[in-house]
Design an enzyme around this catalytic site. Structure first.
Site, PDB file in Angstrom:
ATOM      1  N   SER A   1       0.831  -1.201   0.000  1.00  0.00           N
ATOM      2  CA  SER A   1       0.000   0.000   0.000  1.00  0.00           C
ATOM      3  C   SER A   1       0.873   1.263   0.000  1.00  0.00           C
ATOM      4  O   SER A   1       1.653   1.467  -0.910  1.00  0.00           O
ATOM      5  CB  SER A   1      -0.966  -0.031   1.187  1.00  0.00           C
ATOM      6  OG  SER A   1      -1.956   0.954   1.072  1.00  0.00           O
TER       7      SER A   1
ATOM      8  N   ASP B   1      -9.901  -4.570  -4.871  1.00  0.00           N
ATOM      9  CA  ASP B   1      -9.363  -3.580  -3.933  1.00  0.00           C
ATOM     10  C   ASP B   1     -10.285  -2.351  -3.913  1.00  0.00           C
ATOM     11  O   ASP B   1     -10.404  -1.648  -4.910  1.00  0.00           O
ATOM     12  CB  ASP B   1      -7.952  -3.167  -4.366  1.00  0.00           C
ATOM     13  CG  ASP B   1      -7.226  -2.338  -3.320  1.00  0.00           C
ATOM     14  OD1 ASP B   1      -7.899  -1.664  -2.515  1.00  0.00           O
ATOM     15  OD2 ASP B   1      -5.983  -2.348  -3.323  1.00  0.00           O
TER      16      ASP B   1
ATOM     17  N   HIS C   1      -7.669  -5.373  -0.782  1.00  0.00           N
ATOM     18  CA  HIS C   1      -6.558  -4.439  -0.609  1.00  0.00           C
ATOM     19  C   HIS C   1      -5.409  -5.022   0.205  1.00  0.00           C
ATOM     20  O   HIS C   1      -4.245  -4.862  -0.161  1.00  0.00           O
ATOM     21  CB  HIS C   1      -7.050  -3.150   0.059  1.00  0.00           C
ATOM     22  CG  HIS C   1      -5.958  -2.144   0.267  1.00  0.00           C
ATOM     23  ND1 HIS C   1      -5.297  -1.531  -0.780  1.00  0.00           N
ATOM     24  CD2 HIS C   1      -5.373  -1.655   1.401  1.00  0.00           C
ATOM     25  CE1 HIS C   1      -4.375  -0.709  -0.312  1.00  0.00           C
ATOM     26  NE2 HIS C   1      -4.394  -0.778   1.006  1.00  0.00           N
TER      27      HIS C   1
END
Length: 286
Positions: free
Chosen positions: A133, A230, A260
């Site tokens: 991320s 996601d 995600h």
């Protein structure tokens, strides 16, 4: 676009064949976990980290926003690196997990400085950077700043420029209201509070570190893994990043039902196989 996707899916097929031919040592058997250590930095908060000594290239795990080094992916990668005998380090950003400092004082620049400290002081030789991320964004910044320390990059649900991009897509009225209040409250499913608050100062500082607006001077192998389900960071961001980096050795791997966090068993297997494939490629080139 069709030819680009065809190349990506061809690469996934090749990776699958590689995994079938080669027995990757990742049994899930737990070794004794590494010990938490603290790096003392002059005039800066101490950084908490866990380190495993081993062969080169080493692997560095960069967590996501407000995350820490105790997540499933970080721990699974330590097990994997131990099983192969490769060096590995995971750490907490300033203000996160076991590191000193306050999360509210953190900025993208602050956490970039943390990553560079790890590369400069806590590891030896080129590393495979694995960023999850926001860690994927920091991975890009670190690779630009320390090309000699970056052997390869593996992005997981990479959130390059994400805070800034989402803010800039808000209606003008909403942005004006946020600027007047001085903060932006964003709903999230990833913490108990149900929201994350960003100050306008944080957003302005983050804007200085955006990477997707111009070619990214990274020439090492790059692998970008993203879930198509996601709901936090669109998988198109990984596609855009793939287009921006100058390296010719870039693959995007999409998981149709991936979320995600990419922390399910099959997600982690794919991450491990991808890193194993890179280690094999890099050690063969030597």
């Amino acid at each position: 676009m069709a030819s680009t996707l065809a190349r990506h899916f061809s690469r996934i097929f090749q990776l699958t064949l590689h995994v079938q031919r080669k027995s990757v040592t990742f049994s899930g058997v737990r070794h004794k976990s590494s010990t938490v250590q603290y790096a003392t930095r002059p005039d800066l908060p101490k950084l908490a980290y866990r380190k495993v000594k081993g062969k080169s290239p080493g692997v560095v795990f960069l967590p996501g926003f407000a995350s820490n080094m105790g997540g499933k992916k970080a721990e699974a990668l330590e097990e994997f690196c131990k099983s192969l005998g490769h060096a590995y380090i995971r750490f907490d950003y300033t203000g996160c997990g076991s590191s000193e400092g306050e999360m509210v004082d953190g900025t993208v620049g602050t956490w970039k400085r943390d990553v560079l400290y790890v590369l400069d002081e806590l590891v030896e030789g080129p590393q495979i950077l694995v960023g999850s991320s926001m860690g994927g964004w920091l991975m890009c910044l670190a690779a630009i700043a320390r090309p000699e320390k970056t052997a390869a990059m593996v992005g997981i649900s990479t959130a390059a420029d994400h805070f800034v991009t989402v803010f800039n897509t808000l209606p003008i009225e909403a942005r004006k209201e946020i600027e007047e209040k001085g903060q932006w409250v964003v709903p999230t499913k990833h913490n108990e509070e149900g929201s994350i608050t960003f100050t306008t100062e944080f957003l302005k500082e983050a804007e200085q570190h955006c990477v997707l607006q111009s070619p990214i001077p990274v020439t090492c192998p790059v692998r970008l893994i993203h879930g198509m389900k996601d709901q936090d960071v669109p998988w198109h961001i990984s596609m855009q990043l793939a287009e921006r980096v100058l390296s010719n050795d870039v693959d995007v791997i999409l998981r149709k039902h991936g979320q995600h966090r990419m922390a399910e068993k099959e997600d982690i297997k794919l991450i491990v196989y991808t890193i194993d494939d890179l280690i094999d490629k890099l050690t063969t080139l030597v």
